[in-house]
Design a protein around this motif. Structure first.
Motif, mmCIF file in Angstrom:
data_model
loop_
_atom_site.group_PDB
_atom_site.id
_atom_site.type_symbol
_atom_site.label_atom_id
_atom_site.label_comp_id
_atom_site.label_asym_id
_atom_site.label_seq_id
_atom_site.Cartn_x
_atom_site.Cartn_y
_atom_site.Cartn_z
ATOM 1 N N PRO A 140 0.831 -1.199 0.000
ATOM 2 C CA PRO A 140 0.000 0.000 0.000
ATOM 3 C C PRO A 140 0.867 1.251 0.000
ATOM 4 C CG PRO A 140 0.104 -0.922 2.200
ATOM 5 C CD PRO A 140 0.891 -1.845 1.313
ATOM 6 N N ASP A 141 0.289 2.335 -0.459
ATOM 7 C CA ASP A 141 0.994 3.609 -0.443
ATOM 8 C C ASP A 141 0.820 4.236 0.942
ATOM 9 O OD1 ASP A 141 2.011 6.078 -0.745
ATOM 10 O OD2 ASP A 141 0.812 6.623 -2.514
ATOM 11 N N GLU A 142 1.832 4.096 1.775
ATOM 12 C CA GLU A 142 1.684 4.540 3.164
ATOM 13 C C GLU A 142 1.712 6.061 3.297
ATOM 14 O OE1 GLU A 142 0.583 2.575 5.267
ATOM 15 O OE2 GLU A 142 1.288 0.537 4.875
ATOM 16 N N ASN A 143 1.929 6.769 2.194
ATOM 17 C CA ASN A 143 1.789 8.229 2.263
ATOM 18 C C ASN A 143 0.356 8.625 2.579
ATOM 19 O OD1 ASN A 143 4.354 9.289 1.829
ATOM 20 N ND2 ASN A 143 4.213 8.783 -0.343
ATOM 21 N N GLY A 202 -10.817 0.981 -7.904
ATOM 22 C CA GLY A 202 -11.440 1.169 -6.609
ATOM 23 C C GLY A 202 -10.430 1.067 -5.493
ATOM 24 N N ASN A 203 -9.174 0.807 -5.844
ATOM 25 C CA ASN A 203 -8.044 0.712 -4.924
ATOM 26 C C ASN A 203 -8.007 1.923 -3.982
ATOM 27 O OD1 ASN A 203 -5.456 0.700 -3.869
ATOM 28 N ND2 ASN A 203 -4.408 0.614 -5.842
ATOM 29 N N VAL A 204 -8.314 1.698 -2.718
ATOM 30 C CA VAL A 204 -8.323 2.825 -1.775
ATOM 31 C C VAL A 204 -6.999 2.999 -1.064
ATOM 32 C CG1 VAL A 204 -10.635 3.298 -0.973
ATOM 33 C CG2 VAL A 204 -9.511 1.198 -0.233
ATOM 34 N N THR A 205 -6.149 2.002 -1.162
ATOM 35 C CA THR A 205 -4.940 2.040 -0.348
ATOM 36 C C THR A 205 -3.707 2.377 -1.185
ATOM 37 O OG1 THR A 205 -4.725 -0.335 -0.685
ATOM 38 C CG2 THR A 205 -5.817 0.374 1.324
ATOM 39 N N GLY A 206 -3.925 2.697 -2.444
ATOM 40 C CA GLY A 206 -2.792 3.012 -3.319
ATOM 41 C C GLY A 206 -1.896 1.812 -3.544
ATOM 42 N N ALA B 83 -5.544 -5.272 15.038
ATOM 43 C CA ALA B 83 -5.410 -5.736 13.654
ATOM 44 C C ALA B 83 -4.598 -4.689 12.918
ATOM 45 C CB ALA B 83 -6.787 -5.886 13.024
ATOM 46 N N THR B 84 -3.537 -5.132 12.227
ATOM 47 C CA THR B 84 -2.623 -4.134 11.655
ATOM 48 C C THR B 84 -2.632 -4.090 10.132
ATOM 49 O OG1 THR B 84 -0.725 -5.630 11.666
ATOM 50 C CG2 THR B 84 -1.084 -4.339 13.652
ATOM 51 N N ILE B 85 -3.691 -4.590 9.501
ATOM 52 C CA ILE B 85 -3.767 -4.388 8.053
ATOM 53 C C ILE B 85 -5.176 -4.020 7.617
ATOM 54 C CG2 ILE B 85 -2.677 -6.661 8.072
ATOM 55 C CD1 ILE B 85 -3.569 -7.139 5.317
ATOM 56 N N PHE B 86 -5.225 -3.287 6.527
ATOM 57 C CA PHE B 86 -6.482 -2.825 5.947
ATOM 58 C C PHE B 86 -6.334 -2.826 4.443
ATOM 59 C CE2 PHE B 86 -8.513 0.802 3.889
ATOM 60 C CZ PHE B 86 -9.834 0.514 4.136
ATOM 61 N N ARG B 87 -7.259 -3.486 3.716
ATOM 62 C CA ARG B 87 -7.085 -3.586 2.273
ATOM 63 C C ARG B 87 -8.179 -2.969 1.414
ATOM 64 N NH1 ARG B 87 -6.410 -9.741 1.533
ATOM 65 N NH2 ARG B 87 -7.873 -9.605 3.258
ATOM 66 N N LYS B 608 -15.621 8.424 1.103
ATOM 67 C CA LYS B 608 -14.787 9.556 1.509
ATOM 68 C C LYS B 608 -13.391 9.426 0.923
ATOM 69 C CE LYS B 608 -13.694 12.152 5.660
ATOM 70 N NZ LYS B 608 -12.286 11.995 5.929
ATOM 71 N N GLU B 609 -12.922 10.530 0.447
ATOM 72 C CA GLU B 609 -11.588 10.524 -0.128
ATOM 73 C C GLU B 609 -10.558 10.764 0.969
ATOM 74 O OE1 GLU B 609 -9.840 12.991 -3.600
ATOM 75 O OE2 GLU B 609 -11.979 12.651 -3.947
ATOM 76 N N ILE B 610 -9.474 10.060 0.876
ATOM 77 C CA ILE B 610 -8.411 10.314 1.839
ATOM 78 C C ILE B 610 -7.505 11.356 1.223
ATOM 79 C CG2 ILE B 610 -6.599 9.261 3.215
ATOM 80 C CD1 ILE B 610 -7.893 6.555 2.450
ATOM 81 N N ILE B 611 -7.227 12.372 1.984
ATOM 82 C CA ILE B 611 -6.391 13.437 1.424
ATOM 83 C C ILE B 611 -4.927 13.087 1.616
ATOM 84 C CG2 ILE B 611 -5.769 15.867 1.593
ATOM 85 C CD1 ILE B 611 -8.854 16.064 2.599
#
Lengths: 462, 623
Positions: A140-143, A202-206, B83-87, B608-611
């Motif tokens: 994932p793009d951790e930025n 739809g990739n939300v995590t980059g 829990a340390t991951i989110f996809r 919601k968009e993450i900035i």
């Protein structure tokens, strides 16, 4: 088998020979065996005595298995591998192949900081052998998570510090830390090789692949770009097979393992899955499944096999058994960089098949009847003329004139430029040599059924 | 009346409605987590230890655990499951053709190979209004029986097993190891391990016979699975309205042989786990408290009856109760319902301590009722709109990517043990020659193999703890095996009748449709909630067993199951000084749930968009 030498157990500081000796560290939380898996493997090997014969420069290789946006499916697949078997690699039981010390969160004896410490030692170059990193899942793009917890985290640093002083470390960071010093970086599974489902529309995590994350210029300590073993999930044997091939090459024993332009082992991914598919013959004859469960070629119910590079129909899924199309599952291209979006929606015929499957339908309409005619004759013993002496046979003596004519010419062509079996040509040099004896004894009509012969004999006697 | 806390009542016909006279029936006041006393105690006392295990290994996926231990009183004062991951799988599914849901959601978890694809399939079947022909259902059941025959041994021998091995026991309880070596195993004649010490040696990682055989045996059912369904994990033959497997006599024979091979081994292993469990109880009865919780559990049942299952919500109570594993909720050891609709109505998800924003605040509640007209909570998955909010870990506030699913606002755990429990208690299992639900136990008969024929009985235990979870898992191997065997016989029978159809034709509907797949994973409860419109997915929500088990505290102040299990665990390991503390008892408690994190934390449904913040980089990773 099974017993670990007792002298090694429970005595703090008894592992002086190991650089990663953990029993003497200031904190033992998570170190439930008071030694790490690495130490345990060494103890198991030590209990088997010293090896005299060396078959190559490498004695052991560390493999760090990291996971990002993964489902653990690659891990599960590899646990099923038998060519070679995972447990044989991990116990140094394959001659010529160095001991593989796998550092894997699913299998490790220890947990927490003791588990993470080996990664830190690798980064600092303090291991007593080279290491390889294997990455499962996309990155994932951790930025996007700046100021928060990472999307994919593993462990927290600094080790052995109070929890308020720590920060959770992303797997993306771990791979950046470990990749430069690694002898090789292997991406396993479609998420790690190409991005896979977390990186779909739809990739939300980059999310992205390991190649995308490390960049075009990345080279391992041995000068290798990222090695890619795709599949969702991959065939477990493809991983152990590639690892063994690479290790045997490094030992100076095996041939060069060739990779294609996308870093895939050529011997595994050089062919389309259709070429070795058990149903490819149906395609050739132009017969297609119309319903799920049908036995014919699956192209028209959504199979992309003809354009997908994969070996599952040949290699099987596990122990050479199964494989998607072998079982009835249309290929959805899960080994390919375009997976999933360039193969969606699933269960829909690929557009390209409109041209190709209709072409093969046309071709098949000619080939099929011809094949059935010659197949019918191949289903006859040479001594069956008008009668098939089978109680199962539905019809007997059904040979038509057309069939006889066709078969006459067919046989001519079959033996064109060669001899028929049971030859009497060319002239025998030795009169008793090659002569087919039965003919001598029984005469011209020896190749007939007993019933027929009895009939003929009766006729002759009259 | 199954609900204690939710504002739902039932009339004489069992029709649900909201209780009258309540203004905002589902509203609640979240309770804050108070930590002041604990912090004070930690500052004052040297024997209060902050325990951070990151990552917890020998579990599937990414789990961390934080606890505060009182090493003098030998107990835990605080526990946090992280829990340390989110996809973000659900947003990937949003807007897609519903046909994609099966194979995309399958990839939520690769540990149980085909549970998500099947749950998605059942949700789609409800939405499309189709159902499989009998052989399609039987094949599906067989797949999921084979699935768990790999999954349970993996846990018992590779993940949890090492915690009971010589290597670990000798390091953490040397006296117990001494005792184990001289304690005869009561069932040695069957399982061939003479003493408990021999069993512990067998469990040693990478060298013990039980460990290595366990690994090898996980391949046997996967071979049969691959023959019938293509590959493992992520089978390639799951289709809406049935299966796409082309079945031949060879396929079934190969499966039959593998089930037979598992039968002999399973007989041995069930008795082996019995022996190991009883040894710990006898050595120190305090072990009965490791991982202890009240018996509060949930399960949706699975393995459909091939003639009852029609995928409809209207009839789901009936076809649910006809399943080979009965759906149910257990509260304090008592079965309170076996009706799928009631189980569904009681389900809510909370995010007060997770890295998400509360979607109920924006007032867009999609459904006030379920398709049967019963009241539905704004916190129900059909209404869920989760918005990720990456934040800093805080034990007082938010600390995990997992949410807190609850049933009737109570903490329930999921597991294969919940499945065997509800099935044993409900006495609704279809009549058959091998298995029987007695109301207090599940009996099963295993035919003669190399070992003689044997009868087993899993009795609903009086206590509930880590050892009982593992023991039940061992019995579940036998239960699943006999389900698998029954399904092969059923398939043979259908083929004898000429019923060889495995799928139904379908078309993607264009209107608004709603569906739910009630199913089970190796670790228990699994539901997929789906909303379709104009031929595309508009909302998709997955609730998995570990979503329940790994959950953080809920807004009512109750800790999640792992957390509660650790809080009840006494510290029984030997250590001289605090720095020698390993946390093995707590790890045994956590691992007994068979944590599976991959599918726990896929959840995302928001717009919601993450900035993106480019100025600061906390992760160093781009540096």
């Amino acid at each position: 088998m099974g017993e670990i030498p007792e002298k090694h157990v429970g005595e703090a500081g008894s592992h002086k020979q190991h650089i990663s000796s953990t029993a003497s560290l200031p904190d033992q939380v998570g170190n439930v065996g008071r030694r790490t898996m690495e130490e345990l493997v060494e103890d198991i090997c030590a209990s088997q005595g010293k090896t005299q014969l060396s078959l190559g420069p490498l004695e052991k290789v560390y493999v760090f298995w990291l996971a990002g946006m993964s489902c653990d499916g690659c891990t599960v697949s590899v646990s099923g591998a038998t060519e070679p078997a995972l447990e044989d690699l991990l116990t140094g039981s394959i001659p010529g192949v160095p001991l593989v010390i796998l550092h894997h969160y699913v299998l490790q004896l220890e947990a927490g900081d003791h588990y993470m410490r080996t990664l830190e030692l690798a980064e600092q170059g303090k291991l007593d052998g080279p290491y390889v990193i294997t990455y499962e899942g996309s990155i994932p793009d951790e930025n996007l998570t700046v100021g928060g917890e990472p999307f994919a985290g593993e462990g927290s640093l600094p080790l052995f510090a109070p929890s308020e002083e720590r920060r959770r470390v992303s797997t993306a960071e771990w791979i950046k830390r470990l990749a430069p010093g690694a002898a090789a970086t292997i991406a396993i599974g479609t998420c790690a090789t190409w991005g896979g489902i977390p990186a779909a529309y739809g990739n939300v995590t980059g999310s992205m692949s390991v190649m995308d994350w490390l960049g075009k210029d990345y080279r391992s300590a041995l000068g290798l770009p990222v090695i890619n073993i795709p599949g969702c999930a991959p065939v477990g044997d493809n991983f152990t097979d590639a690892v063994q091939a690479i290790l045997l090459f490094l030992q100076g024993l095996g041939p060069l393992p060739e990779m294609d332009e996308l870093g895939r082992p050529v011997w595994q991914f050089g062919e389309t899955v259709h070429r070795k598919c058990g149903r490819a013959g149906y395609y050739e004859e132009g017969t297609f499944a119309t319903e799920y469960g049908d036995k014919e070629c699956l192209v028209e119910v959504g199979c992309w096999g003809p354009v997908v590079q994969c070996n599952i129909t040949e290699k099987g899924a596990i122990s050479h058994m199964g494989g998607c199309m072998n079982a009835g599952g249309p290929c959805i291209g899960c080994t390919m960089p375009g997976f999933p979006d360039k193969f969606a929606p699933f269960y829909k015929a690929p557009p390209g098949s409109t041209v190709s499957s209709n072409a093969s339908r046309l071709m098949g309409s000619i080939i099929r009847p011809l094949r059935r005619i010659s197949q019918r004759e191949r289903n006859r013993e040479i001594r069956w003329h008008d009668t098939v002496p089978s109680g199962w046979a539905m019809e007997q003596g059904d040979t038509s004139i057309t069939h006889k004519i066709l078969e006459f010419f067919y046989e001519r062509m079959q033996f064109l430029g060669s001899n028929r079996p049971g030859r009497d040509l060319p002239e025998e040099k030795y009169p008793t040599g090659y002569r087919s004896l039965p003919k001598q004894v029984y005469g011209e009509n020896y190749q007939v059924l007993p019933e027929e012969r009895a009939e003929k004999a009766a006729k002759n006697n009259k | 009346m199954c609900f204690k806390n939710l504002p739902i009542e039932f009339d004489a016909q069992g029709v649900a409605s909201l209780k009258g006279g309540v203004a905002d029936p589902y509203a609640y006041q979240p309770r804050e987590i108070k930590r002041d006393k604990l912090e004070e105690l930690m500052a004052r006392n040297g024997h209060i230890k902050d325990v951070s295990i990151s990552p917890v290994t020998r579990v599937a996926g990414a789990l961390s655990f934080h606890a505060v231990a009182d090493l003098q009183e030998k107990k835990f004062l605080e526990a946090n499951s992280v829990a340390t991951i989110f996809r973000g799988y659900e947003v990937i599914l949003k807007g897609r053709d519903p046909r994609d849901a099966i194979y995309i959601s399958s990839r939520a978890c690769g540990v149980c190979g085909g549970v998500h694809s099947t749950a998605a399939c059942e949700a789609i079947e409800m939405a499309f209004g189709i159902s499989p022909p009998p052989l399609g259902t039987v094949l599906r059941n067989l797949a999921l029986a084979l699935d768990f025959l790999y999954d349970h041994p993996l846990h018992l021998f590779l993940l949890a097993g090492p915690d009971y091995s010589q290597v670990v026991v000798q390091a953490t309880n040397p006296a117990m190891w001494e005792k184990a070596q001289v304690t005869d195993a009561p069932n040695a004649e069957v399982h061939q391990f003479k003493t408990i010490g021999d069993i512990m040696k067998g469990l040693n990682p990478l060298s013990g016979k039980l460990y290595l055989d366990g690994l090898k045996m996980t391949r046997v059912p996967r071979e049969a699975y691959s023959v019938l369904f293509g590959k493992y994990p992520h089978p390639q033959t799951v289709v809406p309205g049935g299966m796409s497997s082309t079945v031949t006599i060879t396929d079934f024979n190969e499966t039959y042989t593998r089930l037979q091979k598992m039968m002999d081994w399973t007989k041995r292993m069930i008795l082996l786990w019995d022996d190991l469990t009883e040894f710990f109880y006898e050595y120190n009865p305090e072990y009965k408290k490791v991982g202890a919780r009240d018996a509060n559990m949930i399960d949706l049942g699975m393995w459909d009856d091939e003639y009852s299952y029609d995928a409809s919500y209207a009839r789901c109570n009936e076809w649910g109760e006809a399943r080979w594993a009965t759906p149910g909720v257990v509260m304090n050891g008592e079965l309170v319902t076996t009706k799928l609709q009631q189980i569904n109505l009681g389900l809510e998800e909370f995010v007060e301590h997770s890295y998400y924003e509360d979607w109920t605040q924006n007032g867009n509640i999609r459904f006030q009722t379920d398709p049967a007209g019963s009241p539905l909570s704004p916190n129900h998955p059909w209404n869920k709109e989760t918005m990720p909010k990456p934040s800093k870990e805080s034990w007082k506030d938010r600390y995990t990517w997992d949410t807190a699913p609850r049933w009737d606002r109570q903490v329930v755990e999921a597991g294969c043990y919940a499945r065997i429990w509800t099935t044993a208690a409900a006495r609704k299992m279809p009549k058959n020659q091998f298995m029987e639900s007695t109301g207090h136990s599940l009996k099963f008969h295993m035919p003669k193999t190399m070992l003689p024929e044997m009868d087993f009985e899993w009795k609903i235990p009086k206590i509930w703890n880590a050892f009982e979870r593992n023991r039940a898992r061992a019995y579940c191997m036998g239960y699943n095996l006999m389900i698998g065997y029954t399904m092969v016989l059923k398939a043979f029978d259908l083929l004898r009748q000429g019923e060889d159809k495995v799928s139904t034709k379908f078309e993607v509907p264009k209107g608004e449709r709603i569906g739910v797949g009630f199913w089970g994973a190796g670790r228990g409860y699994l539901s997929h909630h789906l909303v379709l419109d104009k031929g595309a997915i508009v909302n998709y929500q997955i609730v998995t067993p570990s979503t329940f088990n790994a959950s953080p505290r809920d807004p009512f102040g109750n800790p999640g199951p792992y957390e509660e299990a650790v809080l009840n665990t006494p510290i029984l390991e030997d250590f001289d000084k605090p720095s020698d503390f390993t946390g093995v008892d707590m790890l045994r408690a956590i691992r007994s749930f068979d944590p599976c994190m991959p599918c726990t934390t896929h959840i995302y449904g928001g717009e919601k968009e993450i900035i993106r913040e480019v100025n600061t980089c906390a992760c160093d990773a781009e540096g």
